[in-house]
Design an enzyme around this catalytic site. Structure first.
Site, PDB file in Angstrom:
ATOM      1  N   CYS A  24      -4.999  -3.382   2.683  1.00 49.11           N
ATOM      2  CA  CYS A  24      -4.708  -3.370   4.115  1.00 49.11           C
ATOM      3  C   CYS A  24      -5.940  -3.586   4.995  1.00 49.11           C
ATOM      4  O   CYS A  24      -6.461  -4.680   5.049  1.00 49.11           O
ATOM      5  CB  CYS A  24      -3.960  -2.087   4.476  1.00 49.11           C
ATOM      6  SG  CYS A  24      -2.949  -2.303   5.967  1.00 49.11           S
TER       7      CYS A  24
ATOM      8  N   GLU B 102       0.859  -1.192   0.000  1.00 46.95           N
ATOM      9  CA  GLU B 102       0.000   0.000   0.000  1.00 46.95           C
ATOM     10  C   GLU B 102       0.895   1.243   0.000  1.00 46.95           C
ATOM     11  O   GLU B 102       1.973   1.239   0.597  1.00 46.95           O
ATOM     12  CB  GLU B 102      -0.847  -0.044   1.287  1.00 46.95           C
ATOM     13  CG  GLU B 102      -1.725   1.154   1.550  1.00 46.95           C
ATOM     14  CD  GLU B 102      -2.435   1.054   2.925  1.00 46.95           C
ATOM     15  OE1 GLU B 102      -2.039   0.194   3.757  1.00 46.95           O
ATOM     16  OE2 GLU B 102      -3.381   1.816   3.142  1.00 46.95           O
TER      17      GLU B 102
ATOM     18  N   LYS C 165      -9.457   2.334  -1.857  1.00 42.56           N
ATOM     19  CA  LYS C 165      -9.654   1.676  -0.560  1.00 42.56           C
ATOM     20  C   LYS C 165     -10.986   2.076   0.085  1.00 42.56           C
ATOM     21  O   LYS C 165     -11.263   3.268   0.267  1.00 42.56           O
ATOM     22  CB  LYS C 165      -8.489   2.036   0.370  1.00 42.56           C
ATOM     23  CG  LYS C 165      -8.478   1.275   1.696  1.00 42.56           C
ATOM     24  CD  LYS C 165      -7.224   1.649   2.500  1.00 42.56           C
ATOM     25  CE  LYS C 165      -7.073   0.840   3.772  1.00 42.56           C
ATOM     26  NZ  LYS C 165      -5.843   1.201   4.520  1.00 42.56           N
TER      27      LYS C 165
HETATM   28  C1  ACM Z   1      -3.875   0.085   7.199  1.00 42.93           C
HETATM   29  O1  ACM Z   1      -4.990  -0.070   6.707  1.00 42.93           O
HETATM   30  N1  ACM Z   1      -2.904   0.667   6.519  1.00 42.93           N
HETATM   31  C2  ACM Z   1      -3.566  -0.387   8.556  1.00 42.93           C
END
Ligand code: ACM
Length: 259
Positions: free
Chosen positions: A138, A33, A104
């Site tokens: 993530c 990420e 995301k």
């Molecule tokens: C995250 O979502 N970077 C912990």
């Protein structure tokens, strides 16, 4: 792939990543990420200074050229600028020039100060050799609906760029893979990043999991590098558990209360 980016130095990071990627032969590689920028932002200006628009971003175009040259699909996380919004996004880039962008959906902690939550539902894309790829990023791991949505749409491999700070994801992803009978690739970063009063230590342990949640490869929490495994992605199409049970056909959505 696992490494430690230098905070706010996308061009330097891009050079390191390009060097690492030029030395491998594979069909698909997954990067962390926010792989170009680092993670611990303090203000919007910092995000703006590293964000790229698609398809005009310089690094995006460079990765497109690398994908074609190396004949491999690349998934990487980056800060995306789209009109007045910023997203914590992942790009899938294929050797034929096709691409997909996932924004995301489940933002973690202070990400909510700097990024808009993803505005498009989970979707499945086609990577090199017609392999079906689902992207999540993530903290999406915390929500089983994410991996389930991808698997129900036919994902064979869940690609999971990450900057993990909590200790549970790597083991939790074994369940995500098992319950959906899909492969998963979590590419995490390493190192401690400090910016003013804010700091995070990232947990490494990037991993590739099989359709039963078995660990095919797991890195340690400090090493930099790329590991590859050879898999038959079609194994993910088989959802049978016993001769009487099937992970998908046995679902009882009419009995679930999800909203
Ligand atoms: C995250 O979502 N970077 C912990």
């Amino acid at each position: 792939m696992q490494y430690e980016p230098i905070f706010l130095k996308p061009m330097q990071n891009h050079e390191v990543l390009s060097d690492l990627l030029s030395n491998i032969v594979t069909d698909l590689v997954v990067l962390p990420e926010l792989a170009l920028s680092g993670y611990v932002f303090q203000n919007q200006e910092e995000v703006d200074s590293v964000a790229e628009s698609i398809p005009d971003g310089e690094i995006f175009k460079d990765f497109q050229a690398l994908s074609a040259k190396k004949d491999m699909s690349i998934v990487y996380g980056f800060a995306e600028r789209a009109l007045d919004n910023y997203y914590n996004s992942a790009a899938l880039i294929n050797p034929d020039g096709s691409y997909a962008i996932y924004r995301k959906i489940q933002l973690f902690y202070r990400e909510k100060l700097f990024f808009s939550p993803g505005d498009r539902p989970y979707f499945v894309s086609t990577a090199k050799s017609e392999v079906k790829i689902g992207m999540m990023i993530c903290f999406d791991w915390q929500f089983p609906e994410a991996a389930r949505s991808l698997a129900l749409q036919g994902a064979q491999i869940i690609t999971h760029p990450s900057n993990l700070v909590l200790p549970w994801c790597q083991e939790a992803m074994r369940t995500r893979s098992l319950e959906n009978h899909v492969f998963s690739i979590t590419s995490n970063r390493i190192g401690t990043e400090q910016n003013g009063n804010f700091s995070h230590t990232f947990t490494g342990q990037s991993q590739i999991l099989g359709t039963k949640g078995e660990i095919l490869i797991r890195m340690n929490d400090t090493e930099t590098g790329i590991y590859t495994v050879e898999i038959d992605a079609a194994l993910a199409n088989d959802k049978s558990i016993t001769e009487f049970n099937n992970a998908f056909q046995d679902r009882r959505p009419d009995m679930y209360k999800l909203i």
